[in-house]
Every structure is written in C-alpha cells, then in structure tokens.
Scaffold this active site. Sequence first.
Site, PDB file in Angstrom:
ATOM      1  N   GLU A 243       0.773  -1.244   0.000  1.00 17.54           N
ATOM      2  CA  GLU A 243       0.000   0.000   0.000  1.00 17.54           C
ATOM      3  C   GLU A 243       0.802   1.290   0.000  1.00 17.54           C
ATOM      4  OE1 GLU A 243      -2.943  -0.163   3.126  1.00 17.54           O
ATOM      5  OE2 GLU A 243      -4.043  -1.788   2.160  1.00 17.54           O
ATOM      6  N   GLU A 344      -5.905  -8.615   0.347  1.00 14.22           N
ATOM      7  CA  GLU A 344      -6.611  -8.317   1.594  1.00 14.22           C
ATOM      8  C   GLU A 344      -8.091  -8.123   1.287  1.00 14.22           C
ATOM      9  OE1 GLU A 344      -5.035  -5.048   3.862  1.00 14.22           O
ATOM     10  OE2 GLU A 344      -2.950  -5.679   3.599  1.00 14.22           O
TER      11      GLU A 344
END
Length: 510
Positions: A243, A344
């Site tokens: 991220e 995720e």
Amino acid sequence: MKLSSLVGSTISGLLLVLVLALMAVEALPPSPASSESKSALSVSTPVAMASAAVSDTGLENESDNTPIRGANIGGVFLIEPFIKPSLFDQFLSRDKADIPVDEWTFSAALGKVEAKRQLEEHWDTFVTRDHLETMAESGVNWIRIPIGYWAFNLTDDEPYVDGQLPYIQRVLEWSRDIGLKVELDLHGAPGSQNGYDNSGRRGVPEWLHSRINVDRTLDALTKMTKIAVEWSDVVYGIQILNEPSRWKWEVKDIFAFYNEAYDLVRSIAPDVWFMIHDTFLSPNEWPTLVAPRWTQALMDTHIYQMFDNYMVTMNETTHIDMVAKMAEDVTKFDKSNIGVVVGEFSAATHDCTKYINGLGRGSRWEGTLEGVADHPLCPFATCSCTGDYGSNYTEYSEHYKSFLRSYIDAQLAIYDQELAGWFFWNFRTEGAPEWDYILGVEQGWIPSFPRTAMPKIEESSVVVFDDAQTTHATTSNAGESQYQFIKSTRGIAVNLGMAVAIAYSMLLPF
Ligand SMILES: *[C@@H]1O[C@H](CO)[C@@H](O)[C@H](O)[C@H]1NC(C)=O
Ligand SMILES: *[C@@H]1O[C@H](CO)[C@@H](O)[C@H](O)[C@H]1NC(C)=O
Ligand SMILES: *[C@@H]1O[C@H](CO)[C@@H](O)[C@H](O)[C@H]1NC(C)=O
Ligand SMILES: *[C@@H]1O[C@H](CO)[C@@H](O)[C@H](O)[C@H]1NC(C)=O
C-alpha cells in the site's frame, strides 16, 4: 542462477545449493502466453509455477488451476491496534496525547528493553503451528506474512526493536512441514509509505522524500529476497511494498521504485513471484504500474467496503451487488495482463471494530469519526455498534451470520474462481469477528475448501524425528496420512523446529 549470496560453507548451505541446482534444471519458468488473449506480460498463474516444482514440494494435489487460497499473518511482526488491542490497553490511563497508536509509539513508550520483552512474547504466542494447521485443513494453501523494514534495517535513533527473524523462520519451518506456500510482504518502509498505523508509523508519510529511505527499503528487500532463496521450497512470493499511497506520491515515482526493486529481486531470485500493490489506483490505470519486461509478476489489490462514507450507508443487498461491480475491471486486468491476487479483504461492512480506523478514533457507522463523518452513516434509522455490529459474535443474529456467509461467498466466487486467488485479512484477531479467518471458518461464515497444502516429510530435512518415527514417516504415502502423522508428533516437531530455526538463523548472512 546467482548463488554467490548463499551460505556455502555449511552443510545446510550445500544442501540448498543442491536443491536450487535441481530446481534450476527441473523448474524452468512456464512458457508465457498460454492463451492468445494475453499480452506480452507474463501470464502464467502462480500455481503453474508451483506445479512445475511439484517433485520438490510434494504438493501433489495442486493442479495448474488451484488458486492461491490464503490468509494474512498480520499483526504479528508488525503490530496493529485493531488486531491485538490488549497490547495497547496498558497505556489507556495515560493522557490521550500520550497513548501509543502504532508500533513506533508503542516501542517509544516502553523503551527498547521492555518493548522487546513484550514483543518477543507476542511473536512467540500470537501465531502458532496449530493456527497454520487449522487453516491448512480448511483449504488454505498460502500465507502472506507482513513484515516491517525494522526487522532487517534498524537505526539506533528509531524506537523500533528487531529480533523478529528467528520467529519468522519458525513460521517458515512450520509452513514447510504443513505444505503451505509463503508470500513475504514488506508492510512498512522507512518514513512510512502511507501514514497508516499498519505501516508501523501513523502520521505524515516521509518515505519517498529521501533517497536514504529508498536505499533502506531496498536493503530490507535484499535481505527478504535472500530468505526467499534460502527457503525456495517454502517462499514463493515477495511483495515489495504494501500500500504505497498514490494520494501521497506521484504514481510515476512509485513505479520507478517498483522497477528498481524488480531488478534487485531478480538479481537474487530469478523465479520468485514478484508482487506489487496497486497503490489504490483503479484497475484501468494499473498498466502504468507494470513494465512489460517483468516476468513472474502479480498485482495485489485490497478490496474493502467499509473505509468509505458512501459504502457504510449501503444495505446488505447493495453490499453483495457491489462485490461484482468492484471486481469487474479487476477481472478484465487479470485476463489481459498479469494475474491479480486480492491480498486483503474481510467480511466487514461496518467500521465499528475497535481501533479499525486507528486507536482513539470513532466510526463512520455512528458518526464519530472526526473530520470524516459527523453524523451516523449506517443504513438504519438508529446506528449503534452493538449486537450484530459489536465485537461479541455470540450475540450475532442468525440473519447477520447468514449475510456474512453470503457476502464472503459473493467475494470468493470471483477472487477464487476468476482471479489468481486471495488472502483473507486476517488469520486471527483478539476481538474483531468479521476480520478473523479461523473464527469465520469455525462459525461457518467462511467456507472451507479441499485441502491442497500437502507436506512431504522426506523433503523436510530440518524437522528431526527419532529413528522409529522417521521410519514411519518415510514409508507412508505422501499426503493426508503423513499430515496426520505430523500432527500426532507435533510436540516434538515444534520444540526441535524452534531450536533448529534459531540455530539456522545464526547462519544467515545478516
Ligand atoms: C490428493 O493426493 C493424494 C495422494 O496422491 C490422494 O490420495 C488423494 O485422494 C488426493 N486428494 C484429492 C482431493 O484429489
Ligand atoms: C540499512 O540500509 C542502508 C542503505 O543500504 C545501509 O547503508 C545500512 O548499512 C543498512 N543498515 C543495517 C543495519 O543493515
Ligand atoms: C437496498 O438499497 C437499495 C439502493 O438504495 C434499494 O434499492 C433497495 O430497496 C434496498 N434494499 C432493502 C432490502 O432495503
Ligand atoms: C458475549 O455475549 C454472551 C451472550 O450475551 C455473554 O455471555 C458473554 O459474556 C459475552 N462475552 C464477552 C467477552 O463480553
């Protein structure tokens, strides 16, 4: 294959060189472009590579089409308040401004000696061999292990502590025994790549503001990739950074880092899956993040429906419909470029979970998230983080549990069947039911899959059995019966595995 970085002067080093040499001969990368519709980018699926190495891994039940079915081992080697709130509850009597909110401030508050004592206990207990076996039994064949850079590259003036590596190696050892494949995931970069607590340091991200931060990130990746080479029968993927935020950095600068990291990883590990995060760009823009010359690459995307004001207002039907909408362009990218893994996702459709928005922050659901939601946004007339939306799953209604199952089924219908696979976030939590894979399977709102992770005891040179047991192990057939055997001798394997893991770690070149 570049072997110069390996430990060559020890028996284990020599064995490794042999194994690698065998793999170099037997596990040639699958040929690209197995289907005309795919572009010049590498398109083989992760499991195609795994099955090419099948004689080394013993994963006999995995076919070329078996997706990655995984769970994240999050909150262990990089702590997060929402995953294990009890680590942070010791500070709650402090003034609000002095309460730690992430691993950086947690370690600063305790000082290195006490932080290390508490974290070692946490590393030792929060993930166990039992957890991995339980997951393998419900069909998990991969795990993703988030790690902060400070396990590899720590300076004296940073409050973090290191010492994670022997515990990480113990997880690799268990994974080898159980047959799980591993993705190592650099989850926190120096300076923080996104400013979230899950990078280790909440606040203003500094990562790309200095070349020193980039060099230290690459140093951490070098060491992580060397582990992948040392454990090439266990570690199949390296995620170079979790991220990095496109809201904080120019996409071209993130891509420049990705490209530099590619050369670095490939110079050490020619075959490992090279995994990048999508930086939160929409799938239509993902081509700007990948280079056509890359091979064995995978795109990682994270799909959540509750870190957004509008999505929190949606009712159950809309959440389920939204799954397909959000995945539509993802699937198109997967079909025409490199494969996509949903690295995720969870069962949550609300942000009530304690500390999910960060320690000390409220929720969109109840309208208490300062600066983001100043009135309740849940899809009901009154909004409360209790009952179905509380942390006690024994109070969930049958209706809500069946919604959770439908929501997960809708997601897996795409991630499991259309994409390269998935990793649920997270393998377990202390009190966040919608984020807890093991609990979800046990309670029935996460489905089980056929077990495809199969150990092969003969190949597992590090777990030591006594003579009688070794005979038993090597004469039985590979697969389920051996797995049962490992389970029944778990106590021995765990203790020896730990001792060997620590001894082994001393041989590693860092
Ligand atoms: C997996 O492989 C083992 C050993 O070859 C075999 O006994 C078993 O039936 C297979 N399981 C499945 C689900 O195909
Ligand atoms: C961290 O990485 C930098 C940049 O490569 C390097 O100079 C430094 O020696 C590394 N520190 C440690 C503790 O490995
Ligand atoms: C859910 O929301 C959608 C969109 O606002 C609406 O059309 C639908 O009627 C709602 N369903 C229920 C069961 O309330
Ligand atoms: C959860 O709810 C059940 C049923 O109301 C209750 O017996 C139990 O004590 C609660 N658990 C916790 C941890 O609050």
